[in-house]
Enzyme design. Structure first.
Site, PDB file in Angstrom:
ATOM      1  N   LYS A  13       1.143  -0.669  -0.435  1.00 15.48           N
ATOM      2  CA  LYS A  13      -0.075  -0.124  -0.056  1.00 15.48           C
ATOM      3  C   LYS A  13       0.852   1.362   0.364  1.00 15.48           C
ATOM      4  CE  LYS A  13      -1.166   0.443   4.817  1.00 15.48           C
ATOM      5  NZ  LYS A  13      -0.145   0.395   5.353  1.00 15.48           N
ATOM      6  N   ARG A  88      -5.598   3.148  11.980  1.00 18.09           N
ATOM      7  CA  ARG A  88      -5.885   1.460  12.402  1.00 18.09           C
ATOM      8  C   ARG A  88      -6.292   1.255  12.952  1.00 18.09           C
ATOM      9  NH1 ARG A  88       0.043   1.946  10.047  1.00 18.09           N
ATOM     10  NH2 ARG A  88       0.970  -0.340  10.263  1.00 18.09           N
ATOM     11  N   ARG A 127      11.906  -7.549   2.119  1.00 13.50           N
ATOM     12  CA  ARG A 127      12.097  -6.018   2.528  1.00 13.50           C
ATOM     13  C   ARG A 127      13.374  -6.309   3.353  1.00 13.50           C
ATOM     14  NH1 ARG A 127       6.638  -2.441   4.136  1.00 13.50           N
ATOM     15  NH2 ARG A 127       7.138  -3.563   5.583  1.00 13.50           N
ATOM     16  N   ARG A 133      14.351  -2.449   7.707  1.00 12.08           N
ATOM     17  CA  ARG A 133      14.037  -1.563   8.911  1.00 12.08           C
ATOM     18  C   ARG A 133      14.099  -2.970  10.359  1.00 12.08           C
ATOM     19  NH1 ARG A 133       8.195  -0.232   7.030  1.00 12.08           N
ATOM     20  NH2 ARG A 133       7.159  -0.669   9.028  1.00 12.08           N
ATOM     21  N   ARG A 144       3.142  -8.087  13.808  1.00 10.37           N
ATOM     22  CA  ARG A 144       2.382  -6.722  13.140  1.00 10.37           C
ATOM     23  C   ARG A 144       1.592  -6.786  12.499  1.00 10.37           C
ATOM     24  NH1 ARG A 144       6.030  -3.942   9.326  1.00 10.37           N
ATOM     25  NH2 ARG A 144       4.974  -2.453   9.724  1.00 10.37           N
TER      26      ARG A 144
END
Ligand code: AMP
Length: 186
Positions: A13, A88, A127, A133, A144
Site C-alpha cells: 500500500k 488503524r 524488504r 527496517r 504486526r
C-alpha cells in the site's frame, strides 16, 4: 480526491499510495513515515512511539489522532490526500469520521489491498534484507500481522457501510495493481 489506503503490512500500500499521489497530485500522508522521522529526530513523539514500533505494536491512539488533527489544522490536507497507515483502529476511524465532518471533508474511497499471510511473510523478508527496517524481523512481523487482523481489519466494515470500500487483489505485479487502483478512483 480524498482517499484512505488499507491493507496489511507488506501489502504494497505504501508503494501504491506514493505512486498514485504523484499521478494525481495528492498529499501522501504515511503515519509510519512521520513516526520513523520523529524517532530519528529524537522528538517527544518519537521517544513515545519508538518502543511500540520496534515491538510491532500500535502507538497509542491519542498520539496518532493528535498528529492527524495537527495536519488538518495546518491545512495540509485541503487539496486532496491519501492517508496511508491511518486509521488503524476503530477509535481512530471514529475520530477520523468526526474530523472529516467538522472540517467538511468527504472521503471518496477507501482502497483495500488484499494479500494473504504467506505472501506477506515472503515479501517482508525481502524488504528486511533490502531496507533493514528494525520492525521487519520475522517475530515482529508475525506480531504486526496479528495486530492488523485483530485491530485494523474491523475498520473495513465501517468503510463498507459507508459504500466507499474498494477491494483490490494485492498478489499481483506492482504495475497491474496500480492499474487496478487507478481504475478504482476514476
Ligand atoms: P507502517 O510504516 O505504516 O507499517 O507503520 C510502522 C509502525 O508505526 C507500526 O507498526 C506502528 O507501530 C506505528 N504506526 C503507524 N501508523 C499507526 C497508526 N495509525 N496507529 C498506531 N500506530 C501506528
Amino acid at each position: 480526491m480524498n482517499l484512505i489506503f488499507l491493507g496489511p503490512p507488506g501489502s504494497g500500500k505504501g508503494t501504491q499510495a506514493v505512486r498514485l499521489a504523484e499521478e494525481k497530485s495528492l498529499v501522501h500522508l504515511s503515519t509510519g513515515d512521520v513516526l520513523r522521522a520523529a524517532v530519528k529526530a529524537g522528538t517527544e513523539l518519537g521517544k513515545k512511539a519508538e518502543g511500540f514500533m520496534t515491538r510491532g505494536e500500535l502507538v497509542p491512539d491519542d498520539l496518532i489522532i493528535s498528529l492527524i488533527e495537527e495536519k488538518i489544522a495546518a491545512g495540509d490536507l485541503k487539496n486532496g490526500f491519501i492517508l496511508d497507515g491511518f486509521p488503524r483502529t476503530v477509535p481512530q476511524a471514529k475520530s477520523l469520521d468526526e474530523m472529516f465532518k467538522k472540517n467538511r471533508i468527504t472521503l471518496d474511497k477507501a482502497i483495500l489491498l488484499e494479500v494473504g499471510d504467506a505472501e506477506i511473510l515472503k515479501r517482508i523478508k525481502g524488504r528486511a534484507e533490502k531496507e533493514g527496517r528494525a520492525d521487519d524481523t520475522e517475530e515482529v512481523i508475525m506480531n504486526r500481522l496479528e495486530v492488523y487482523r485483530k485491530q485494523t481489519q474491523p475498520i473495513e466494515d465501517r468503510y463498507r457501510e459507508q459504500s466507499v470500500l474498494v477491494t483490490i487483489p494485492g498478489e499481483n505485479t506492482p504495475d497491474n495493481i496500480f492499474a487496478a487502483v487507478v481504475k478504482a478512483v476514476s
